[in-house]
Motif scaffolding. Sequence first.
Motif, PDB file in Angstrom:
ATOM      1  N   ALA A  27       0.832  -1.204   0.000  1.00  0.00           N
ATOM      2  CA  ALA A  27       0.000   0.000   0.000  1.00  0.00           C
ATOM      3  C   ALA A  27       0.862   1.247   0.000  1.00  0.00           C
ATOM      4  O   ALA A  27       2.026   1.228   0.409  1.00  0.00           O
ATOM      5  N   GLY A  28       0.283   2.333  -0.455  1.00  0.00           N
ATOM      6  CA  GLY A  28       0.976   3.614  -0.487  1.00  0.00           C
ATOM      7  C   GLY A  28       0.201   4.612  -1.307  1.00  0.00           C
ATOM      8  O   GLY A  28      -1.020   4.553  -1.403  1.00  0.00           O
ATOM      9  N   GLY A  29       0.922   5.542  -1.927  1.00  0.00           N
ATOM     10  CA  GLY A  29       0.275   6.522  -2.781  1.00  0.00           C
ATOM     11  C   GLY A  29       0.936   7.878  -2.713  1.00  0.00           C
ATOM     12  O   GLY A  29       1.913   8.089  -1.992  1.00  0.00           O
ATOM     13  N   GLY A  30       0.374   8.798  -3.466  1.00  0.00           N
ATOM     14  CA  GLY A  30       0.899  10.151  -3.525  1.00  0.00           C
ATOM     15  C   GLY A  30       0.207  11.119  -2.600  1.00  0.00           C
ATOM     16  O   GLY A  30       0.552  12.301  -2.568  1.00  0.00           O
ATOM     17  N   GLY A  31      -0.802  10.651  -1.847  1.00  0.00           N
ATOM     18  CA  GLY A  31      -1.503  11.517  -0.909  1.00  0.00           C
ATOM     19  C   GLY A  31      -2.548  12.367  -1.597  1.00  0.00           C
ATOM     20  O   GLY A  31      -3.019  12.075  -2.690  1.00  0.00           O
ATOM     21  N   ALA A  32      -2.915  13.464  -0.920  1.00  0.00           N
ATOM     22  CA  ALA A  32      -3.983  14.327  -1.418  1.00  0.00           C
ATOM     23  C   ALA A  32      -3.508  15.333  -2.456  1.00  0.00           C
ATOM     24  O   ALA A  32      -4.326  16.001  -3.087  1.00  0.00           O
ATOM     25  N   ALA A  33      -2.198  15.469  -2.627  1.00  0.00           N
ATOM     26  CA  ALA A  33      -1.674  16.422  -3.606  1.00  0.00           C
ATOM     27  C   ALA A  33      -2.100  16.028  -5.014  1.00  0.00           C
ATOM     28  O   ALA A  33      -2.106  14.850  -5.373  1.00  0.00           O
ATOM     29  N   ARG A  34      -2.441  17.002  -5.815  1.00  0.00           N
ATOM     30  CA  ARG A  34      -2.909  16.744  -7.172  1.00  0.00           C
ATOM     31  C   ARG A  34      -1.721  16.615  -8.121  1.00  0.00           C
ATOM     32  O   ARG A  34      -1.475  17.452  -8.989  1.00  0.00           O
TER      33      ARG A  34
END
Length: 441
Positions: free
Chosen positions: A30-37
Amino acid sequence: MGPRRPPELYRAPFPLYALQIHPRGLALAAGGGGAARTGVRNGLHFLQLEQIGGQLSASLLHSHDTETRATMSMALAGDVIAAGQDASCHVLRFRLQGPDEKSSSSTPSKAGGAQKGPRKRKAPSPSEKGEVDTRSEAGEVAVETLCSVQTDFSPDALQKAVRVSADHSLLATGGADGFLRVWEFPSMKKVLEFKAHDGEIEDIALGPENKVVTAGRDFQCCVWQRDQLVLRLRWDENMPGVPDKTYRYQACRFGTVPDQAEALRLYTVQVPHKRGRRPPPCYLTKWDGKSFLPLLTQPCGGEVISCLSVSDSGTFLGLGTVTGSVAIHVSFSLQAASPCGCCCCSALAWWWPPSCCCSWPSPASCRREEPCGDSKRLCPSGPSPAWSGPALPPGQREAAQRPAAPPAPHRVLLLRAWPRPCLPMVGMCAPGVSLHGTGAA
């Protein structure tokens, strides 16, 4: 020549920060770039681990979208997941669908019209074709959200650590506000809440007799029983050459002791608080898991340790660094095997392949003999290095310098994740610990 880079096992379309292994041979990354567009998505991927022709492979079963939240910490209790996302803990349950369930789900209901037989899948549109690497076509995993609760209340709120008790009845969380919170699991009813550290909580370990160990950025590693402080650990009390507040605790983990059913060990990692041109080494300390007395401390290299993992048998420790290298240590002597790596290691997890003759979750019972590729250099039963730990009483020092007993011969794989979107693998076989750049371990 620098450390060799292991083969890439899986590449995700987002940075990886959390990794867990399910007994049925599933890897949850799991992970991701967060809320930043930024266009970087967030998700939780379910991977099927297999050994094909002696090589480890990972195939994507399902991709769960976590919307605008990146999973930064994760704990697994059976088929229930506790995922730390921003300031909250999201509790998910997943279910593996068998062939009968998949075939029945593909059959239309009576209200669906006159169409009979299996429903044909619509051809993907051009915009959908780009997602074939991240979406499950087989639909073998079903995920449902049970609940979500806020677990951190600081201005820059972030849940940094989450742990589930051995009986899966309690969950402990810690984060940027320094509070330790204990919850009933999976209902997430709050049981306990108190200020454990002045700074962020870096890691949590749940021990016996309702004891909890917390590591914080305030240079403290504390043992708690409910909200009462039992002990502050002092790894450097026998090392007069280490100035105060030079090191902080980065990680803590409990581990079993091979061939000693009642024994328990606590392992902690200490990293330099500040980095200079000539950075001092990090240290790995082994403690008695009941009296919390230090048993052995060894330096573990100049690269800053980012994560710690203990194998289920208690025989091996895995260390990941911010530069991406991974080292496997023998828990008895804290001796290290050769590292390999790339980029920044953010999570470690152990997996015993089903091809091993031992049954989950007792790999220590395995009796398969495997050759060692470099036994003279890496075998834990080889010569013990010169003593470089803290000053110890004569009896403890001889015990610490005693060559490590050869571990029970079994095969194990150490998986690691890092913020670059790929999941590599480090293989290890015993006795004679050796790192492999291939999936054969």
